[in-house]
Every structure is written in structure tokens, then in C-alpha cells.
Design a protein around this motif. Structure first.
Motif, short mmCIF file in Angstrom:
data_model
loop_
_atom_site.label_atom_id
_atom_site.label_comp_id
_atom_site.label_asym_id
_atom_site.label_seq_id
_atom_site.Cartn_x
_atom_site.Cartn_y
_atom_site.Cartn_z
N ASP A 123 2.74 -8.13 -12.46
CA ASP A 123 3.95 -7.72 -11.74
C ASP A 123 4.79 -8.97 -11.47
O ASP A 123 4.35 -9.88 -10.77
N GLU A 124 5.99 -8.99 -12.03
CA GLU A 124 6.88 -10.14 -11.86
C GLU A 124 8.10 -9.79 -11.02
O GLU A 124 9.15 -10.41 -11.14
N GLU A 177 -6.76 3.80 -1.82
CA GLU A 177 -7.34 2.54 -1.33
C GLU A 177 -7.80 1.65 -2.49
O GLU A 177 -7.67 0.43 -2.42
N GLN A 178 -8.34 2.27 -3.52
CA GLN A 178 -8.80 1.50 -4.68
C GLN A 178 -7.63 0.93 -5.46
O GLN A 178 -7.64 -0.23 -5.88
N ARG A 179 -6.58 1.72 -5.65
CA ARG A 179 -5.45 1.30 -6.49
C ARG A 179 -4.54 0.28 -5.80
O ARG A 179 -3.84 -0.48 -6.47
N PHE A 180 -4.54 0.25 -4.49
CA PHE A 180 -3.57 -0.53 -3.71
C PHE A 180 -3.70 -2.04 -3.96
O PHE A 180 -4.79 -2.60 -3.96
N ILE A 181 -2.55 -2.70 -4.18
CA ILE A 181 -2.52 -4.15 -4.44
C ILE A 181 -1.61 -4.88 -3.44
O ILE A 181 -1.35 -6.05 -3.58
N GLY A 182 -1.11 -4.18 -2.45
CA GLY A 182 -0.28 -4.84 -1.46
C GLY A 182 1.20 -4.61 -1.69
O GLY A 182 1.61 -3.79 -2.53
N TYR A 183 2.03 -5.37 -0.93
CA TYR A 183 3.48 -5.23 -0.98
C TYR A 183 4.13 -6.59 -1.21
O TYR A 183 3.62 -7.63 -0.77
N TRP A 184 5.29 -6.56 -1.87
CA TRP A 184 6.12 -7.74 -1.92
C TRP A 184 6.78 -7.94 -0.56
O TRP A 184 6.74 -7.05 0.30
N ASP A 186 9.66 -7.77 0.52
CA ASP A 186 10.70 -6.81 0.92
C ASP A 186 10.15 -5.41 1.10
O ASP A 186 10.91 -4.46 1.30
N GLY A 187 8.83 -5.27 1.02
CA GLY A 187 8.21 -3.97 1.22
C GLY A 187 7.96 -3.18 -0.05
O GLY A 187 7.37 -2.09 0.01
N THR A 188 8.41 -3.69 -1.20
CA THR A 188 8.16 -3.00 -2.46
C THR A 188 6.69 -3.08 -2.82
O THR A 188 6.10 -4.18 -2.80
N PRO A 189 6.07 -1.95 -3.15
CA PRO A 189 4.65 -2.00 -3.51
C PRO A 189 4.42 -2.80 -4.80
O PRO A 189 5.20 -2.70 -5.75
#
Length: 204
Positions: A123-124, A177-184, A186-189
Motif C-alpha cells: 500500500d503506497e 480482526e485478522q484482515r485489519f492492517i491499521g489506518y493511515w 488521515d484515517g484511511t484504512p
């Protein structure tokens, strides 16, 4: 054989100390060539006198045949059926790709609900870039969201589930919960992990 002997030596050393290892709670994890060795050791655990692994995680495993050397994975169907298994690949891994990871995942005779094939997505969107290449699970100049939310979150959840019967949703089941990688910032997943419980489901 060297890895198996090293683990046996380590167990012997630990057993001679006041703090004894809990051999009933045994997990295996490896990256790259270590991912292949992890799978092979899980297959050979019983015949080699190692503790039966409850959790096995192969991260970017490969390559079984490099020309100048090769790794025999053995009969992967002999991996303990009671184990929980994760096979991880990065979407930009140009070193080993995903062939060996798919082989381990497909041939391990473990129920679909107890194993997942995981694709870590790059993710860039923001800075710093999150690049899921072959080096992503190993040492880098920085620790990033892939370290926290992909590789180590999954392994923490996997051994929690295998050893204590908790936090399974962080390791298996294609859950949020497994798929989650956090947020940028600005709140973008951040792009989620892609999870499959069968190779067919990757293409459906």
C-alpha cells in the motif's frame, strides 16, 4: 537435519535449567528458506522425536529448488492434522513468489477451518510506503504496520489460539480482526490482508 538437531540441543539445554520448557506448547515459524525448513520439520516432528507442533507459520517460503541446492519438504500430508497453519506471501515478493507457499498450504492435510493462505498487500497511499516484498518480514531500517498487523499479529494470534484457545479471530477465519492492517494518518484504512481457506477460494 541441522535445524532439527539445533532444536533438540536447545530443548536439552532448557530442560537442565530451573525454568522448564512447556513441550506440550510447541510452535514453529520460519521465513524464506526457514519457511521451508519449518514445514519440513513439522512433517518430521514425530519421527525425529520433536514435540508435536500446535502452530505452524510459513512466511514467504521458498525456493525448494535453486539449482545448486534443493529442499525436500517430505510428505506434507504427514504434518500434524491438529496443528493450526498459516502460509503467508507478499504481493510483491519477486524472490520466491508463492508456489512453495501454495504447495505447503494445499498438501498439508489440515482441516480448512484450521489453515489459511494469506496474501499481504502493498500500500503506497501514504508515507512511508508499505511494500510487501521478500524483505518485509525480516530486518529493515524501520518497523512498520506490516510488522505489527500482519506478521507478528498473526503469529501471536495463532499461538494464542493453539495454546490457550483465545484470540483465534486474529489469526484464522477471514475475520475483520485478522484482515485489519491499521489506518493511515488521515484515517484511511491500510489495504487489508487477503485470506483464503482453500486455493480455489483465491480465484473465486
Amino acid at each position: 537435519p541441522n535445524a532439527i538437531n539445533a532444536v533438540k540441543d536447545a530443548i536439552g539445554t532448557l530442560q537442565s535449567n530451573p525454568l522448564k520448557p512447556e513441550l506440550e506448547n510447541f510452535a514453529m515459524i520460519g521465513h524464506s528458506m526457514g519457511g521451508l525448513i519449518t514445514a519440513s520439520m513439522a512433517v518430521l516432528a514425530r519421527s525425529e522425536g520433536l514435540p508435536k507442533p500446535k502452530a505452524v507459520m510459513c512466511v514467504a517460503p521458498g525456493v525448494t529448488d535453486l539449482g545448486y541446492m534443493s529442499v525436500d519438504l517430505g510428505d506434507l500430508s504427514c504434518m500434524p492434522q491438529s496443528a493450526l497453519l498459516l502460509c503467508l506471501v507478499g504481493d510483491r515478493d519477486q524472490n520466491v513468489g508463492d508456489v512453495d507457499a501454495k504447495t505447503i498450504f494445499y498438501e498439508a492435510d489440515i482441516p480448512p477451518e484450521n489453515k489459511n493462505f494469506v496474501i499481504v498487500q502493498s500500500d503506497e497511499y501514504g508515507e512511508p510506503d508499505l511494500i510487501a516484498d521478500h524483505r518485509a518480514p525480516g530486518p529493515r531500517s524501520r518497523v512498520d504496520a506490516l510488522d505489527y498487523y500482519a506478521y507478528w499479529k498473526l503469529f501471536d494470534g495463532l499461538y494464542d489460539a493453539a495454546f490457550h484457545g483465545v484470540n483465534r479471530e486474529y489469526a484464522l477465519g477471514n475475520t475483520p480482526e485478522q484482515r485489519f492492517i491499521g489506518y493511515w494518518s488521515d484515517g484511511t484504512p491500510v489495504k487489508e490482508l487477503i485470506i483464503a481457506d482453500s486455493l480455489q477460494s483465491l480465484f473465486s
